[in-house]
Scaffold this motif. Structure first.
Motif, PDB file in Angstrom:
ATOM      1  N   CYS A 180     114.787 -17.831  72.660  1.00 13.82           N
ATOM      2  CA  CYS A 180     115.807 -17.256  73.544  1.00 13.82           C
ATOM      3  C   CYS A 180     115.793 -15.737  73.409  1.00 13.82           C
ATOM      4  O   CYS A 180     115.744 -15.206  72.305  1.00 13.82           O
ATOM      5  N   SER A 181     115.836 -15.042  74.546  1.00 12.28           N
ATOM      6  CA  SER A 181     115.829 -13.579  74.525  1.00 12.28           C
ATOM      7  C   SER A 181     117.230 -13.006  74.386  1.00 12.28           C
ATOM      8  O   SER A 181     117.390 -11.780  74.310  1.00 12.28           O
ATOM      9  N   GLN A 182     118.244 -13.864  74.368  1.00 13.04           N
ATOM     10  CA  GLN A 182     119.643 -13.431  74.241  1.00 13.04           C
ATOM     11  C   GLN A 182     120.039 -12.449  75.355  1.00 13.04           C
ATOM     12  O   GLN A 182     120.794 -11.500  75.111  1.00 13.04           O
ATOM     13  N   CYS A 183     119.551 -12.672  76.559  1.00 12.29           N
ATOM     14  CA  CYS A 183     119.913 -11.828  77.692  1.00 12.29           C
ATOM     15  C   CYS A 183     121.171 -12.342  78.390  1.00 12.29           C
ATOM     16  O   CYS A 183     121.782 -11.652  79.176  1.00 12.29           O
ATOM     17  N   PHE A 184     121.502 -13.610  78.118  1.00 10.34           N
ATOM     18  CA  PHE A 184     122.697 -14.261  78.660  1.00 10.34           C
ATOM     19  C   PHE A 184     122.673 -14.398  80.186  1.00 10.34           C
ATOM     20  O   PHE A 184     123.724 -14.422  80.821  1.00 10.34           O
ATOM     21  N   SER A 185     121.489 -14.481  80.750  1.00  5.71           N
ATOM     22  CA  SER A 185     121.373 -14.828  82.169  1.00  5.71           C
ATOM     23  C   SER A 185     121.933 -16.221  82.433  1.00  5.71           C
ATOM     24  O   SER A 185     122.345 -16.537  83.550  1.00  5.71           O
ATOM     25  N   CYS A 186     121.959 -17.061  81.418  1.00  6.15           N
ATOM     26  CA  CYS A 186     122.460 -18.429  81.543  1.00  6.15           C
ATOM     27  C   CYS A 186     123.966 -18.484  81.785  1.00  6.15           C
ATOM     28  O   CYS A 186     124.519 -19.561  82.062  1.00  6.15           O
ATOM     29  N   LEU A 187     124.645 -17.337  81.709  1.00  8.23           N
ATOM     30  CA  LEU A 187     126.085 -17.319  81.979  1.00  8.23           C
ATOM     31  C   LEU A 187     126.405 -17.618  83.437  1.00  8.23           C
ATOM     32  O   LEU A 187     127.574 -17.725  83.804  1.00  8.23           O
ATOM     33  N   ARG A 188     125.354 -17.780  84.267  1.00  6.00           N
ATOM     34  CA  ARG A 188     125.575 -18.183  85.658  1.00  6.00           C
ATOM     35  C   ARG A 188     126.050 -19.630  85.770  1.00  6.00           C
ATOM     36  O   ARG A 188     126.357 -20.103  86.861  1.00  6.00           O
ATOM     37  N   CYS A 189     126.111 -20.337  84.679  1.00  5.38           N
ATOM     38  CA  CYS A 189     126.509 -21.751  84.675  1.00  5.38           C
ATOM     39  C   CYS A 189     127.839 -21.970  85.402  1.00  5.38           C
ATOM     40  O   CYS A 189     128.842 -21.336  85.069  1.00  5.38           O
ATOM     41  N   PRO A 190     127.871 -22.858  86.422  1.00  6.47           N
ATOM     42  CA  PRO A 190     129.120 -23.092  87.161  1.00  6.47           C
ATOM     43  C   PRO A 190     130.202 -23.777  86.327  1.00  6.47           C
ATOM     44  O   PRO A 190     131.368 -23.736  86.694  1.00  6.47           O
TER      45      PRO A 190
END
Length: 237
Positions: free
Chosen positions: A90-100
């Protein structure tokens, strides 16, 4: 303790049979007991948005959705496998925060990494092995790594581009846009007051102790540096 079913992989497939289920469950309990955990996990639609947005998923066999689902299903075996393998991709960029649903797979991974480091897991030692110079620089000076520190032998997992940067640093510096040049010096300036505050934060929050579990030599050096400086400031530990 009753062994929970493994939804993704059987214990044999998940690997690490030399580690007891009780030990794996203890580590997962440590992850779940973190005060941030309940704010990072709300269930999964399996929509795949987190995977689609994840830059690491493009280049590695890595899925933030798989991490969130394993935690939600309390798949002890899979969570342990991820702590030994996946979380370091994981690059820890937190792009995954798009989670609905409001999940934060990157945040869950942050906790899993901290537990892995605090418990001295082999994956943590391996992942941090090439970064001792970075940790030393950041924690001893309070500032980031300078470009001239990017040497291939110190960053073997950064690929051949590291050698290119090292060998052509003057050329790269000349290529910097002029409007950013004024930031290349101010970024290294940390006041004495700030540095002392950082030392106290790292000592009192246990951040320095985390280093001891993965690199005893580095921990000893940093501890000596910090304690000597704090003594000069008249601060008793």
């Amino acid at each position: 303790m009753t062994e929970a079913p493994s939804y993704y992989k059987s214990p044999t497939v998940a690997g690490y049979p030399d580690v007891s289920y009780e030990e794996k469950a203890r580590l997962f309990d440590e992850v779940k007991s973190d005060i941030r955990f309940s704010d990072y996990l709300y269930g999964c639609y399996e929509c795949g948005i987190c995977v689609a947005a994840c830059p690491s998923a493009r280049f590695y066999d890595f899925s933030p959705r798989r991490v969130a689902q394993a935690a939600a299903r309390e798949d002890v075996e899979l969570v342990y496998q991820q702590m030994q393998e996946d979380i370091w991709e994981c690059s820890q960029c937190f792009s995954c925060l798009r989670c609905p649903r409001g999940n934060n797979p990157g945040g869950i991974i942050t906790i899993m990494r901290e537990v892995a480091i605090n418990n001295g897991l082999a994956s943590a030692k391996e992942a941090l092995e090439g970064y001792s110079r970075i940790i030393y620089k950041i924690m001893s000076t309070g500032t980031q790594v300078s470009p001239d520190m990017l040497q291939p032998d110190a960053f073997p997992d950064w690929g051949p581009e590291t050698g290119d940067v090292s060998n052509n640093l003057d050329l790269w510096r000349r290529a910097l846009p002029s409007e950013t040049l004024h930031t290349t010096s101010t970024g290294w300036d940390v006041s004495d007051k700030t540095l002392v505050e950082l030392y106290l934060i790292w000592l009192h929050t246990g951040a320095l102790d985390m280093i001891a579990d993965v690199d005893t030599s580095l921990h000893s050096i940093l501890q000596d540096v910090m304690e000597e400086r704090l003594e000069e400031e008249g601060i008793e530990l």
